[in-house]
Scaffold this active site. Structure first.
Site, PDB file in Angstrom:
ATOM      1  N   ARG A  73       0.845  -1.190   0.000  1.00 57.51           N
ATOM      2  CA  ARG A  73       0.000   0.000   0.000  1.00 57.51           C
ATOM      3  C   ARG A  73       0.885   1.246   0.000  1.00 57.51           C
ATOM      4  NH1 ARG A  73      -1.848   0.870   4.285  1.00 57.51           N
ATOM      5  NH2 ARG A  73      -1.260  -0.912   5.550  1.00 57.51           N
ATOM      6  N   ARG A 379       1.674 -12.091  -0.606  1.00 59.59           N
ATOM      7  CA  ARG A 379       0.326 -12.365  -0.107  1.00 59.59           C
ATOM      8  C   ARG A 379      -0.290 -13.610  -0.715  1.00 59.59           C
ATOM      9  NH1 ARG A 379      -2.103  -8.332   3.451  1.00 59.59           N
ATOM     10  NH2 ARG A 379      -0.514  -6.736   3.622  1.00 59.59           N
TER      11      ARG A 379
HETATM   12  C1  OXD Z   1      -3.269  -4.291   5.407  1.00 54.76           C
HETATM   13  C2  OXD Z   1      -3.928  -5.434   4.738  1.00 54.76           C
HETATM   14  O1  OXD Z   1      -2.311  -3.730   4.857  1.00 54.76           O
HETATM   15  O2  OXD Z   1      -4.848  -5.986   5.345  1.00 54.76           O
HETATM   16  O3  OXD Z   1      -3.701  -3.925   6.505  1.00 54.76           O
HETATM   17  O4  OXD Z   1      -3.566  -5.777   3.600  1.00 54.76           O
END
Ligand code: OXD
Ligand code: MN
Length: 594
Positions: A73, A379
């Site tokens: 992110r 992930r």
């Molecule tokens: C986070 C996720 O960054 O859940 O919190 O991916």
């Protein structure tokens, strides 16, 4: 699917306008079928975005490798564009909504040239639940479409319920037009990234990234940032919380929620295998909870998501066997390593790494290599329905009744294993006081302490000071039966830097104590910072914890706590007149008790 008359006019117009703006080559309305998913997977294989895994070891599963600059992110490029900067508050990036729209419109202009525009109608929450909300994501990434099919209830099942004004428009482009002679790459994206929220008009525009919370817009952008604004206006809460069902050996069940910052073990706690005989844990959600008081004043929660987008490194049969079992088939892995027999591997999956791997960048890797085989924020994406301990009520439209709320962070010092708040106001103060070491979930330095109130620092869609007040006000609702609130810390270390608490399955001992507090069968002992287990009430049977470790786990170091209260008081100044007075009262009370 065919564009027919059952599609709301406003949706048709929006899709049409975006198709013109972005110059998309074709428009594909996603029906959400397995056939569509399979055909997109084939297309992703052809484009080298997906590497199919060995079907005999991991059927119907894929590995994606992102662009190395698009792995987490991007908080610095995430904006809350409310009318004023004050409404976004001091913890969010703000930009004037009109200026931002002008800038984004320019970026989206022709951004889908040569690409298909996918329309994804989706529901956050079980369709038909009074708590569920609809969205429609437009994207030019088939990887995103496949991920959204796992993470949300999408396609025709959602489209059927849409009207002109019951859905949130979520616009996404990877920002990589296929102009003449340009060959597509496996992971198209753009160095310029903008993840933008317009809370007043309830819109999301995301540009430049194809990764996780930047691109799967139902998750952080909708279910937290925009939903937190809706929750404020409508009297509920949208939280960065897992939800678990805990059943004692007598068969009595209670549900709990817990907020921890990103990559601090929410998925592990949500799927925990209790070390205590006879206790059972079942998963409702691992990341987000939408919470409200029902007519009887009972706090209830739904998980708005339908899948898990979990951090892979550290996940193993020892640390989280239920996650490992969830991933046996039908999973998408992103940025993990590839084994020679076509399976996946990441740090911590097995004690001994394989002798040879292809790392997340597609390069040869051996245990002698100096780099990580899997990217630290790599992930897995998998349907919640595949979790062997998914709770029978996880799809319940009214949500599950909540008996306790836990807050926590990654703190190597100061914070005891578990503390019980004196009351709701003190509990809200504890939630606001979370600080934690940063992790690889967001770009930037890892391991630095930062305040992360309610684990919502990157996810609150409005002024966080007002968000604190909203939490306090929720506790003042007429007839509200308020659950007890706890602050937990699995990560406290001794002077030698070793963890004091074994964590993982042993955390069930703390859940047991919290469960029994709700039953009123065990007692807490007051300390200046809250209640801790009265000696003998925390079940440590068979743990072989020595007496000193136990003392250290619960030690309230007054000097350190005076510093902690000062650091908090300082931090809270950031919120100026938006800080609820109750927080200054809590700081004063804390200082007096110390
Ligand atoms: C986070 C996720 O960054 O859940 O919190 O991916
Ligand atoms: Mn999260």
């Amino acid at each position: 699917m065919q564009v027919n008359n059952s599609i709301p006019k406003k949706l048709k117009t929006w899709v049409h306008d975006v198709a013109i703006l972005t110059n998309a080559e074709t428009v594909h309305w996603c029906d959400g079928s397995e056939k569509e998913y399979d055909s997109l997977c084939q297309q992703l294989i052809k484009n080298k975005t997906f590497i199919p895994l060995n079907p005999t070891v991991r059927p119907h599963s894929f590995l994606a490798r992102s662009n190395p600059d698009d792995v987490a992110r991007v908080e610095d490029s995430t904006y809350i564009c409310s009318q004023t900067a004050e409404e976004a508050g001091p913890t969010n990036n703000w930009s004037d909504p009109t200026e931002m729209k002008t800038k984004l419109t320019m970026l989206f202009h022709n951004s889908m040239t040569g690409r298909t525009l996918y329309v994804i109608p989706f529901s956050m929450g079980p369709i038909g639940s009074p708590m569920a909300k609809f969205g429609v994501q437009i994207t030019d990434s088939p990887y995103v479409v496949c991920s959204m099919r796992i993470m949300t209830r999408m396609g025709n099942q959602a489209l059927e319920h849409l009207t002109d004004d019951n859905w949130i428009p979520c616009l996404h482009s990877v920002g990589s037009p296929l102009v003449e002679h340009i060959k597509d790459v496996p992971w198209p994206c753009n160095p310029e990234k903008y993840i933008v929220h317009f809370p007043e008009t309830r819109e999301i525009w995301s540009y430049g990234s194809g990764y996780g919370g930047n691109a799967l817009l139902g998750k952080k952008c909708f279910a937290l940032r925009i939903a937190s604004v809706m929750a404020r206006d409508e009297g509920w809460l949208a939280e960065h919380m897992l939800i678990v069902g805990v059943t004692n050996p007598e068969g009595k069940k209670r549900y709990m929620m817990a907020a921890f910052p990103s990559a601090c073990g929410k998925t592990n706690l949500a799927m925990l295998t209790p070390s205590l005989p006879g206790w059972k844990i079942e998963t409702v959600g691992d990341d987000i909870a939408w919470i409200h008081f029902d007519k009887e004043g009972q706090l209830r929660a739904i998980n708005p998501e339908a899948g898990f987008f979990g951090v892979a490194p550290g996940t193993s049969l020892a640390s989280n066997p239920n996650a490992i079992k969830s991933l046996e088939k039908n999973a998408i892995f992103t940025n993990v390593a590839l084994t020679d027999d076509g399976d996946v591997w990441w740090e911590g999956m097995t004690k001994k790494p394989p002798d040879h791997l292809m790392d997340w960048l597609g390069k040869d890797w051996t245990p002698q290599s100096n780099s990580k085989a899997a990217q630290p924020n790599s992930r897995f994406t998998v349907s919640a329905a595949q979790c062997p301990v998914i709770d029978p009520q996880w799809n319940s439209p009214e949500g599950v009744p909540i008996s306790a709320i836990l807050f926590g962070g990654r703190r190597s010092t100061v914070i005891p294993l578990v503390t019980e708040a004196f009351d709701w106001q003190h509990g809200v103060f504890l939630g606001a006081s979370i600080s934690s070491e940063t992790t690889a979930a967001a770009t930037g330095a890892v391991g630095q302490m930062r305040h992360d109130p309610f684990a919502m620092l990157p996810f609150c869609g409005y002024n966080m000071g007002d968000y604190f007040s909203h939490w306090l006000n929720m506790g003042k609702k007429k007839h509200a039966k308020l659950p007890k609130i706890y602050y937990v810390n699995w990560f406290r270390k001794n002077k030698n830097g070793e963890y004091l608490w074994p964590g993982f399955g042993e955390n069930s001992r703390v859940l047991k104590w919290i469960f029994e507090r709700a039953e009123n069968t065990v007692e807490a002992q007051e300390t200046p910072i809250g209640g801790v287990p009265k000696p003998g009430t925390l079940d440590i049977s068979g743990l072989h914890l020595d007496a000193d470790t136990l003392v250290e786990l619960f030690n309230v170091d007054k000097k350190a706590w005076i510093q902690e209260s000062e650091s908090l008081a300082n931090y809270f100044k950031l919120f100026g007149k938006h800080l609820p007075k109750a927080f200054n009262d809590e700081i004063d009370k804390l200082r007096k008790r110390l």
